[in-house]
Design a protein around this motif. Structure first.
Motif, mmCIF file in Angstrom:
data_model
loop_
_atom_site.group_PDB
_atom_site.id
_atom_site.type_symbol
_atom_site.label_atom_id
_atom_site.label_comp_id
_atom_site.label_asym_id
_atom_site.label_seq_id
_atom_site.Cartn_x
_atom_site.Cartn_y
_atom_site.Cartn_z
ATOM 1 N N ASN A 436 42.031 35.043 29.690
ATOM 2 C CA ASN A 436 42.020 36.409 30.213
ATOM 3 C C ASN A 436 43.323 36.736 30.932
ATOM 4 O OD1 ASN A 436 39.186 38.077 30.271
ATOM 5 N ND2 ASN A 436 38.849 35.883 30.022
ATOM 6 N N ARG A 437 43.890 35.778 31.588
ATOM 7 C CA ARG A 437 45.161 35.997 32.274
ATOM 8 C C ARG A 437 46.274 36.252 31.256
ATOM 9 N NH1 ARG A 437 48.103 31.654 36.235
ATOM 10 N NH2 ARG A 437 49.828 31.688 34.788
ATOM 11 N N SER A 438 46.276 35.476 30.171
ATOM 12 C CA SER A 438 47.295 35.641 29.130
ATOM 13 C C SER A 438 47.169 36.980 28.417
ATOM 14 C CB SER A 438 47.184 34.510 28.102
ATOM 15 O OG SER A 438 47.387 33.257 28.719
ATOM 16 N N VAL A 445 38.732 41.179 37.305
ATOM 17 C CA VAL A 445 38.110 40.227 36.375
ATOM 18 C C VAL A 445 38.652 38.823 36.626
ATOM 19 C CG1 VAL A 445 37.898 39.583 33.942
ATOM 20 C CG2 VAL A 445 37.695 41.980 34.613
ATOM 21 N N LEU A 446 39.968 38.719 36.817
ATOM 22 C CA LEU A 446 40.576 37.410 37.037
ATOM 23 C C LEU A 446 40.107 36.782 38.342
ATOM 24 C CD1 LEU A 446 44.252 38.091 35.858
ATOM 25 C CD2 LEU A 446 42.419 36.946 34.609
ATOM 26 N N PRO A 476 50.172 35.080 47.620
ATOM 27 C CA PRO A 476 50.675 36.346 47.070
ATOM 28 C C PRO A 476 50.787 36.288 45.544
ATOM 29 C CG PRO A 476 52.481 35.077 48.017
ATOM 30 C CD PRO A 476 51.222 34.330 48.345
ATOM 31 N N TYR A 477 50.475 37.429 44.919
ATOM 32 C CA TYR A 477 50.603 37.559 43.458
ATOM 33 C C TYR A 477 49.898 36.397 42.761
ATOM 34 C CZ TYR A 477 54.261 40.426 45.514
ATOM 35 O OH TYR A 477 54.936 41.324 46.301
ATOM 36 N N LEU A 478 48.635 36.224 43.112
ATOM 37 C CA LEU A 478 47.848 35.044 42.747
ATOM 38 C C LEU A 478 47.861 34.750 41.252
ATOM 39 C CD1 LEU A 478 45.794 32.838 43.545
ATOM 40 C CD2 LEU A 478 43.995 34.562 43.319
ATOM 41 N N HIS A 479 47.706 35.770 40.445
ATOM 42 C CA HIS A 479 47.518 35.562 39.011
ATOM 43 C C HIS A 479 48.828 35.634 38.217
ATOM 44 C CE1 HIS A 479 43.301 35.763 39.928
ATOM 45 N NE2 HIS A 479 43.423 36.986 40.412
ATOM 46 N N LEU A 480 49.958 35.633 38.911
ATOM 47 C CA LEU A 480 51.263 35.687 38.242
ATOM 48 C C LEU A 480 52.021 34.384 38.473
ATOM 49 C CD1 LEU A 480 52.500 39.286 39.129
ATOM 50 C CD2 LEU A 480 51.379 38.540 37.021
ATOM 51 N N SER A 481 52.812 33.983 37.485
ATOM 52 C CA SER A 481 53.690 32.838 37.669
ATOM 53 C C SER A 481 54.899 33.265 38.490
ATOM 54 C CB SER A 481 54.144 32.303 36.313
ATOM 55 O OG SER A 481 54.972 33.261 35.663
#
Length: 580
Positions: A436-438, A445-446, A476-481
């Protein structure tokens, strides 16, 4: 229900000199389910001779080597523990009298074997419900000392009348007197009294010394199953719908086990060699040949595992060498088909229980797979949770009434079980989160998927789970690399994400989320100030080494913000010492 007088109690006991039909039926079901799920008398009850197909010897061998099927039930019922492990839920207890409240809290935390009510139910409720749906959880107590639950098997109960899972009155199996085995003691409990009836032949009397009023406003017992057969007291177990499938699974597993013993060993074969001493006659003069032991051919001492084939004659057009011996391999296809059939049966059992089954997408055969459709599983778990929640409240109520000494206790109690069920393995949930993240799913949702993954991974370690859940609320920006953060929000945001890892290693995880957030903000500011000072020092040191003309040229290429970091507001060099 309350009996009008002692004579009514005695009449009930007289009418129950023989076991009622529905109780006998419930006991048969209980014994069969114990054999299926726990293996008790498994071979005797479930492994029977297959008439007109199987010989008596083969049937005996199958009984001897068959294994029970408790492992299958362990797999298919495993998701049910979510009822006790789900996130959410609440508990409240308000009692006017503080001493009584303290007493209640003490005993519900040490309900049975130093386990709380919740822990007791999580370990025993479903185990008892599966094999004994007509059994009863019955509260016993010792005056003002203690109160505790007991399990009364249907084999220990002569009769009861129920109202849902509540009981109007109950009669336990009579017990012979230790001093005189011909005298029996009956125990009868209604909504007010606990009676002991003495039976001596056809004479029945109430034993007043063992009869007393109990402090509950009803029979302190709960029938385990809430699924009742219409028109009778018989209850259904969660195993009811899979009973026949389970028996078939047990039989097929026993057949596979026997097949493996009979056909699982490769058979060694070889051509026989004529004995040179006796030339195949087996005789050496008048005596038996001492070389071949009278067989006429050479062989091993133990030939039971060898299939010996006569040597072809010279005239036979058959190539012998190098194929002088070999092995007859087992019928692997049949073996494999038995195994496939067992897997299909297990899926069918799982479908019947949950409305769907799991598929294993992991390379590991022992990994828990994902359910094809989680919604029917959620619905079933909610139904289970409703029942256990109600049972928990009933048990709590009786502890309060006992602590108060009567049913007139003034209290307010509420028990709500969590419904945040995690029914799939951490590996499956992590993969779903990553997919889902990709694909760019929104962060709501994430957040949910990541929380499910953590809850599944650390479900047996609540301390670590709490720390991990704090972490995802602060990072910070939990779902981002790091790279994605830099591309979208710039270097400053990426730097904050990088700094968080350093901060978290040193942070005090026992602090609240708000405290940790404030400390992280302070940590960022301190790091930014340190970086600015460091860059300013480096630049000034470099400028001091340059000629005035070159230094002027460098300053012309700097931005106004960078220049202000190098000089004070009044235009002086902040690093230049004052001239005394």
């Amino acid at each position: 229900m309350v009996f009008q007088d002692e004579n009514e109690v005695i009449e009930v006991v007289k009418a129950l000199q023989s076991v009622p039909n529905w109780v006998n039926e419930a006991r048969k079901v209980h014994n069969k389910y114990r054999a299926l799920k726990y293996g008790d008398d498994y071979l005797k009850l479930l492994i029977e001779k297959i008439e007109k197909i199987e010989s008596a010897d083969r049937a005996d061998a199958r009984k001897k080597y068959s294994k029970d099927i408790r492992d299958m039930f362990g797999r298919v019922f495993e998701p049910r523990q979510n009822v006790f492990n789900a996130s959410g839920g609440s508990f409240s207890l308000d009692i006017a009298s503080n001493p009584i409240k303290e007493k209640v809290i003490y005993h519900i935390d040490r309900f049975k074997g130093n386990k709380s009510i919740h822990k007791y139910l999580s370990e025993y409720f479903f185990e008892l419900l599966d094999v004994d749906p007509n059994g009863v959880i019955f509260m016993e107590y010792v005056a003002d000392e203690k109160i505790y639950p007991t399990y009364k098997s249907i084999c220990d109960i002569r009769y009861y009348e129920s109202n849902g899972q509540n009981i109007e009155f109950i009669v336990f199996e009579p017990k012979p007197s230790k001093s005189n085995p011909s005298i029996y003691k009956w125990r009868v409990v209604d909504s007010e009294n606990d009676y002991t009836v003495i039976q001596n032949g056809q004479t029945f009397v109430i034993d007043s010394s063992s009869t007393f009023n109990h402090p509950f406003d009803e029979v302190p017992g709960i029938v385990l199953s809430d699924y009742q057969k219409l028109g009778t007291e018989l209850r259904f177990s969660p195993m009811f719908e899979i009973e026949q499938l389970s028996e078939e699974y047990a039989r097929d597993k026993s057949v596979l086990m026997l097949y493996k013993f009979i056909h699982g060993f490769p058979i060694h074969w070889r051509y026989t060699q004529i004995c040179r001493r006796c030339h195949g006659t087996g005789r050496d003069g008048e005596n038996s040949c001492g070389v071949c032991d009278g067989k006429g051919h050479l062989g091993k001492n133990d030939v039971t595992d060898i299939l010996e084939v006569p040597m072809p004659r010279d005239s036979d057009d058959i190539k012998i060498a190098p194929d002088l011996a070999g092995f007859v391999s087992p019928d692997i296809k049949t073996w494999e088909q038995y195994r496939i059939d067992l897997e299909k049966l297990e899926k069918q059992i799982e479908d019947t229980i949950w409305g769907t089954h799991r598929v294993n997408e992991s390379k590991s055969e022992t990994a828990t797979g994902r359910f094809i459709d989680v919604q029917p599983v959620m619905n079933k778990l909610n139904s289970y949770a409703d029942n256990v929640e109600w049972v928990h409240e009933q048990l709590l109520k009786w502890v309060i009434q006992w602590a108060n000494g009567s049913a007139e206790a003034e209290y307010s109690a509420h028990v709500a079980y969590g419904r945040g069920f995690i029914i799939e393995s951490p590996d499956v949930l992590l993969k779903r989160y990553e997919d889902n993240r990709s694909s760019g799913s929104n962060w709501t949702v994430l957040d949910k998927l990541l929380n499910e993954y953590l809850s599944s991974k650390y479900r047996n370690n609540p301390q670590v789970l709490e720390i991990e859940q704090k972490k995802i609320r602060i990072e910070p920006y939990l779902h981002l690399s790091f790279k994605e953060t830099k591309e979208i929000y710039g270097s400053k945001a990426a730097n904050q994400k990088m700094l968080f890892g350093q901060f978290w290693q040193e942070a005090d995880k026992n602090k609240t989320v708000n405290q940790l957030k404030a400390e992280f903000d302070k940590y960022i500011l301190q790091s930014e100030d340190a970086n600015k000072l460091s860059e300013s020092d480096k630049t000034n040191n470099a400028l001091n080494l340059l000629s005035p003309l070159v230094a002027t040229k460098v300053l012309e290429e700097l931005s106004s913000e960078e220049i202000r970091s190098l000089i004070g507001k009044d235009g002086s060099n902040p690093n230049q010492q004052s001239n005394p």
